[in-house]
Design a protein around this motif. Structure first.
Motif, PDB file in Angstrom:
ATOM      1  N   GLY A 119       7.541  -4.292  10.314  1.00  0.00           N
ATOM      2  CA  GLY A 119       8.990  -4.229  10.140  1.00  0.00           C
ATOM      3  C   GLY A 119       9.464  -2.868   9.669  1.00  0.00           C
ATOM      4  O   GLY A 119      10.504  -2.363  10.106  1.00  0.00           O
ATOM      5  N   VAL A 120       8.688  -2.240   8.769  1.00  0.00           N
ATOM      6  CA  VAL A 120       9.036  -0.894   8.316  1.00  0.00           C
ATOM      7  C   VAL A 120       8.963   0.092   9.483  1.00  0.00           C
ATOM      8  O   VAL A 120       9.827   0.967   9.635  1.00  0.00           O
ATOM      9  CB  VAL A 120       8.103  -0.455   7.166  1.00  0.00           C
ATOM     10  N   ILE A 121       7.939  -0.038  10.309  1.00  0.00           N
ATOM     11  CA  ILE A 121       7.819   0.828  11.488  1.00  0.00           C
ATOM     12  C   ILE A 121       9.048   0.684  12.380  1.00  0.00           C
ATOM     13  O   ILE A 121       9.640   1.682  12.827  1.00  0.00           O
ATOM     14  CB  ILE A 121       6.534   0.488  12.278  1.00  0.00           C
ATOM     15  N   ASP A 122       9.455  -0.553  12.631  1.00  0.00           N
ATOM     16  CA  ASP A 122      10.628  -0.788  13.479  1.00  0.00           C
ATOM     17  C   ASP A 122      11.888  -0.182  12.864  1.00  0.00           C
ATOM     18  O   ASP A 122      12.733   0.388  13.572  1.00  0.00           O
ATOM     19  CB  ASP A 122      10.824  -2.293  13.694  1.00  0.00           C
ATOM     20  N   TYR A 123      12.020  -0.314  11.551  1.00  0.00           N
ATOM     21  CA  TYR A 123      13.190   0.241  10.859  1.00  0.00           C
ATOM     22  C   TYR A 123      13.253   1.760  11.024  1.00  0.00           C
ATOM     23  O   TYR A 123      14.296   2.319  11.371  1.00  0.00           O
ATOM     24  CB  TYR A 123      13.127  -0.131   9.374  1.00  0.00           C
ATOM     25  N   VAL A 124      12.128   2.437  10.772  1.00  0.00           N
ATOM     26  CA  VAL A 124      12.125   3.898  10.866  1.00  0.00           C
ATOM     27  C   VAL A 124      12.311   4.334  12.309  1.00  0.00           C
ATOM     28  O   VAL A 124      13.022   5.315  12.580  1.00  0.00           O
ATOM     29  CB  VAL A 124      10.827   4.479  10.271  1.00  0.00           C
ATOM     30  N   LYS A 125      11.708   3.625  13.241  1.00  0.00           N
ATOM     31  CA  LYS A 125      11.897   3.957  14.654  1.00  0.00           C
ATOM     32  C   LYS A 125      13.379   3.896  15.030  1.00  0.00           C
ATOM     33  O   LYS A 125      13.909   4.793  15.708  1.00  0.00           O
ATOM     34  CB  LYS A 125      11.094   3.012  15.543  1.00  0.00           C
ATOM     35  N   ALA A 126      14.055   2.830  14.590  1.00  0.00           N
ATOM     36  CA  ALA A 126      15.483   2.692  14.888  1.00  0.00           C
ATOM     37  C   ALA A 126      16.297   3.783  14.200  1.00  0.00           C
ATOM     38  O   ALA A 126      17.211   4.366  14.799  1.00  0.00           O
ATOM     39  CB  ALA A 126      15.968   1.311  14.464  1.00  0.00           C
ATOM     40  N   LYS A 127      15.955   4.067  12.948  1.00  0.00           N
ATOM     41  CA  LYS A 127      16.684   5.089  12.199  1.00  0.00           C
ATOM     42  C   LYS A 127      16.524   6.462  12.839  1.00  0.00           C
ATOM     43  O   LYS A 127      17.476   7.260  12.886  1.00  0.00           O
ATOM     44  CB  LYS A 127      16.181   5.116  10.755  1.00  0.00           C
ATOM     45  N   LYS A 128      15.339   6.740  13.380  1.00  0.00           N
ATOM     46  CA  LYS A 128      15.064   8.032  14.003  1.00  0.00           C
ATOM     47  C   LYS A 128      15.540   8.095  15.463  1.00  0.00           C
ATOM     48  O   LYS A 128      15.494   9.170  16.071  1.00  0.00           O
ATOM     49  CB  LYS A 128      13.551   8.301  13.977  1.00  0.00           C
ATOM     50  N   ARG A 129      15.954   6.930  15.993  1.00  0.00           N
ATOM     51  CA  ARG A 129      16.256   6.848  17.439  1.00  0.00           C
ATOM     52  C   ARG A 129      15.058   7.328  18.246  1.00  0.00           C
ATOM     53  O   ARG A 129      15.193   8.007  19.275  1.00  0.00           O
ATOM     54  CB  ARG A 129      17.475   7.687  17.804  1.00  0.00           C
ATOM     55  N   ALA A 130      13.873   6.976  17.774  1.00  0.00           N
ATOM     56  CA  ALA A 130      12.639   7.438  18.414  1.00  0.00           C
ATOM     57  C   ALA A 130      12.326   6.604  19.648  1.00  0.00           C
ATOM     58  O   ALA A 130      12.748   5.438  19.763  1.00  0.00           O
ATOM     59  CB  ALA A 130      11.480   7.353  17.422  1.00  0.00           C
ATOM     60  N   LYS A 131      11.579   7.183  20.542  1.00  0.00           N
ATOM     61  CA  LYS A 131      11.225   6.504  21.783  1.00  0.00           C
ATOM     62  C   LYS A 131       9.789   5.966  21.769  1.00  0.00           C
ATOM     63  O   LYS A 131       9.484   5.029  22.501  1.00  0.00           O
ATOM     64  CB  LYS A 131      11.401   7.457  22.960  1.00  0.00           C
ATOM     65  N   HIS A 132       8.941   6.573  20.996  1.00  0.00           N
ATOM     66  CA  HIS A 132       7.549   6.132  21.035  1.00  0.00           C
ATOM     67  C   HIS A 132       7.284   5.132  19.914  1.00  0.00           C
ATOM     68  O   HIS A 132       8.024   5.048  18.926  1.00  0.00           O
ATOM     69  CB  HIS A 132       6.599   7.332  20.932  1.00  0.00           C
ATOM     70  N   ASP A 133       6.221   4.359  20.088  1.00  0.00           N
ATOM     71  CA  ASP A 133       5.832   3.347  19.108  1.00  0.00           C
ATOM     72  C   ASP A 133       4.725   3.887  18.206  1.00  0.00           C
ATOM     73  O   ASP A 133       3.814   4.587  18.669  1.00  0.00           O
ATOM     74  CB  ASP A 133       5.324   2.083  19.805  1.00  0.00           C
ATOM     75  N   VAL A 134       4.806   3.558  16.945  1.00  0.00           N
ATOM     76  CA  VAL A 134       3.710   3.776  16.000  1.00  0.00           C
ATOM     77  C   VAL A 134       3.048   2.428  15.750  1.00  0.00           C
ATOM     78  O   VAL A 134       3.729   1.433  15.497  1.00  0.00           O
ATOM     79  CB  VAL A 134       4.215   4.391  14.686  1.00  0.00           C
ATOM     80  N   LYS A 135       1.725   2.393  15.835  1.00  0.00           N
ATOM     81  CA  LYS A 135       0.988   1.157  15.593  1.00  0.00           C
ATOM     82  C   LYS A 135       0.214   1.247  14.282  1.00  0.00           C
ATOM     83  O   LYS A 135       0.208   2.287  13.610  1.00  0.00           O
ATOM     84  CB  LYS A 135       0.053   0.860  16.766  1.00  0.00           C
ATOM     85  N   ILE A 136      -0.448   0.168  13.943  1.00  0.00           N
ATOM     86  CA  ILE A 136      -1.219   0.084  12.704  1.00  0.00           C
ATOM     87  C   ILE A 136      -2.690   0.343  13.002  1.00  0.00           C
ATOM     88  O   ILE A 136      -3.254  -0.223  13.947  1.00  0.00           O
ATOM     89  CB  ILE A 136      -1.035  -1.291  12.041  1.00  0.00           C
ATOM     90  N   SER A 137      -3.297   1.200  12.194  1.00  0.00           N
ATOM     91  CA  SER A 137      -4.745   1.372  12.179  1.00  0.00           C
ATOM     92  C   SER A 137      -5.254   0.730  10.896  1.00  0.00           C
ATOM     93  O   SER A 137      -5.095   1.290   9.810  1.00  0.00           O
ATOM     94  CB  SER A 137      -5.117   2.856  12.234  1.00  0.00           C
ATOM     95  N   PHE A 138      -5.846  -0.436  11.007  1.00  0.00           N
ATOM     96  CA  PHE A 138      -6.360  -1.142   9.821  1.00  0.00           C
ATOM     97  C   PHE A 138      -7.795  -0.670   9.603  1.00  0.00           C
ATOM     98  O   PHE A 138      -8.757  -1.403   9.848  1.00  0.00           O
ATOM     99  CB  PHE A 138      -6.281  -2.658  10.014  1.00  0.00           C
TER     100      PHE A 138
END
Length: 502
Positions: free
Chosen positions: A270-289
């Motif tokens: 959810g945090v990733i989605d929030y920052v992506k929307a705030k940045k108007r970014a086009k690429h996805d950041v995923k999780i490396s566990f």
């Protein structure tokens, strides 16, 4: 007890990135020295690597291995591990209060990774060092030639670059225990500038920024938001770590912990989605566990010992001996990663050999599979393909960590190339078997079904040098296939792999 499970070919989660079944080696305890590297061992190859361990790693089919840390990397000088071995310095490792001989460095690890059939995932030191050392390390590893660092690599015996694509920008920088610990703003700025420099060298690198080292950190999840706001445009993954403990010896509560893991992943997603929307970014950041495992059997006493000893080299440290109960836990963790494969792109069991590991070795002697080797092996070898969105109807129980914890923890994977559907199932009930009615829809005709079971009457049962097969899988009869439906009964406290050939 009965459970109904429906798998539909069109109800999918995501294609699983095979790197979800990654591993981790740190210069810690006996993970490297007498773990993978022991020149005097009867099975040692020309590089001093134990072939018996390489064979066990190849059986796991783990596609990527993170190296060289961990906490170790935050005060590590990568240059100490190159050049003639007799000229390499011995350094004090501040993370684990041990001494490091540097007899294994990037050249030796690269040769081992090639032999073990795994790719390298390298970490740079953003604790005691920074941008300049990171870019030099990447140049040494990846540049073909004609520059200072690449020509030094050639002089040291490696003509071709290794072309490592995945790089970790430090380790657990949110942790006060970390050498060079930083605030989220400090770390985010440094990580962003380092990422920009690395992308100036090669914009196709995959870069991993540090997230929270656990969901208990007081800075979580604000750390993720702050760091991603600094770095989002430059990174591909954010790392998370979680270890699973059962100090209270309460199996019901212990096996509910993956519910917390699922929430952890969901929150950071959810945090990733929030920052992506705030940045108007086009690429996805995923999780490396990139750190996970059961870790509590030797943890408290060994963390106390570390503070008392006088800089030993490769001591016995954090060598948890895993029991059958841990098989169930590891199975549930892996099922969680499969079900979250839309956001988890890399995961690394921590660690691979001797230190909280599925493989154990004896110096000069035998190697063997710990109990948790098997669920990891099954997921790695047979959990490739597309994760399925299963419909599961099963009784549940309430735990302190979560309500409505299903007694049946199950994940499903469709491998279209192999023509199989594989289910990994853990029965979390202490006394009742579960009869699973498994319906397959839109997959075509099911030809056959196999049931492999890991079960032991003693939750504390372990494998050892003298009894390496005490806990191991068995092929079972009794899984019935009729009219596209499968019926199989799994005993209480058990792990099962149910594999359907289409």
């Amino acid at each position: 007890m009965e459970a109904k499970v429906t798998a539909h070919a069109r109800f999918t989660i995501a294609d699983i990135d095979k790197r979800v079944y990654g591993s981790f080696l740190e210069h810690l305890g006996r993970a490297v020295y007498t773990g993978i590297y022991e020149p005097g061992h009867p099975t040692a190859d020309e590089h001093g690597m134990r072939r018996d361990v390489i064979d066990l790693v190849r059986e796991l089919d783990t596609p990527i291995c993170r190296y060289p840390g961990g906490n170790f990397v935050s005060a590590y000088n990568w240059e100490d591990g190159i050049g003639p071995k007799e000229d390499r310095p011995t350094r004090l490792d501040l993370a684990w209060r041990t001494s490091e001989s540097n007899q294994v460095g990037i050249h030796e690890f690269a040769e081992w990774a090639k032999s073990a059939n795994t790719e390298m995932m390298l970490a740079v030191n953003l604790g005691s060092r920074g941008l300049d050392d990171a870019r030099n390390f990447v140049e040494y590893v990846n540049h073909p030639g004609g520059s200072y660092w690449s020509d030094l690599r050639k002089k040291n015996g490696r003509a071709d670059p290794w072309d490592v694509k995945v790089w970790c920008l430090g380790n657990e920088m949110d942790g006060p225990w970390q050498v060079g610990h930083k605030s989220a703003h400090e770390y985010g700025h440094l990580a962003n500038e380092t990422a920009k420099a690395l992308r100036a060298f090669d914009d196709k690198l995959q870069l991993i920024v540090c997230g929270s080292s656990s969901a208990e950190m007081p800075t979580y999840p604000q750390w993720e938001a702050t760091v991603l706001e600094e770095t989002y445009e430059q990174v591909d993954f954010i790392s998370l770590h979680m270890y699973f403990m059962n100090y209270e010896k309460n199996t019901r509560e212990y096996l509910a912990l993956p519910e917390k893991l699922d929430r952890y992943i969901g929150t950071v997603s959810g945090v990733i989605d929030y920052v992506k929307a705030k940045k108007r970014a086009k690429h996805d950041v995923k999780i490396s566990f990139d750190e996970w495992n059961v870790w509590y059997h030797e943890r408290k006493q060994d963390e106390k010992r570390v503070k008392e000893w006088d800089w030993p080299h490769a001591p016995v440290l954090l060598e948890d001996i895993y029991n059958f109960e841990d098989v169930l836990q590891v199975g549930c963790i892996l099922n969680t990663f499969i079900r979250r494969s839309d956001v988890v792109g890399i995961a690394c069991i921590a660690q691979l050999v001797n230190v909280i590991a599925p493989i154990m070795t004896e110096p000069g002697g035998a190697s063997w599979k710990q109990t948790i080797y098997y669920p990891f092996q099954f997921a790695s070898r047979y959990g490739r393909g597309t994760a399925l969105q299963l419909d599961v109807d099963c009784p549940s129980y309430n735990a302190d960590i979560a309500a409505n914890v299903s007694y049946l923890d199950v994940a499903g994977v469709h491998d279209g190339d192999a023509g199989t559907v594989t289910f990994f199932a853990v029965n979390r009930h202490e006394s009742e078997a579960i009869t699973i009615d498994l319906a397959l829809e839109r997959f075509g005709e099911a030809k056959s079904v196999e049931h492999t079971l890991i079960k032991h009457d003693d939750l504390e049962a372990v494998n050892s040098r003298d009894n390496p097969d005490n806990v191991k899988p068995e092929r079972k009869e009794g899984a019935n296939l009729a009219g596209g439906k499968i019926t199989v009964t799994v005993p209480p406290y058990s792990y099962s792999m149910i594999r359907v050939t289409l």
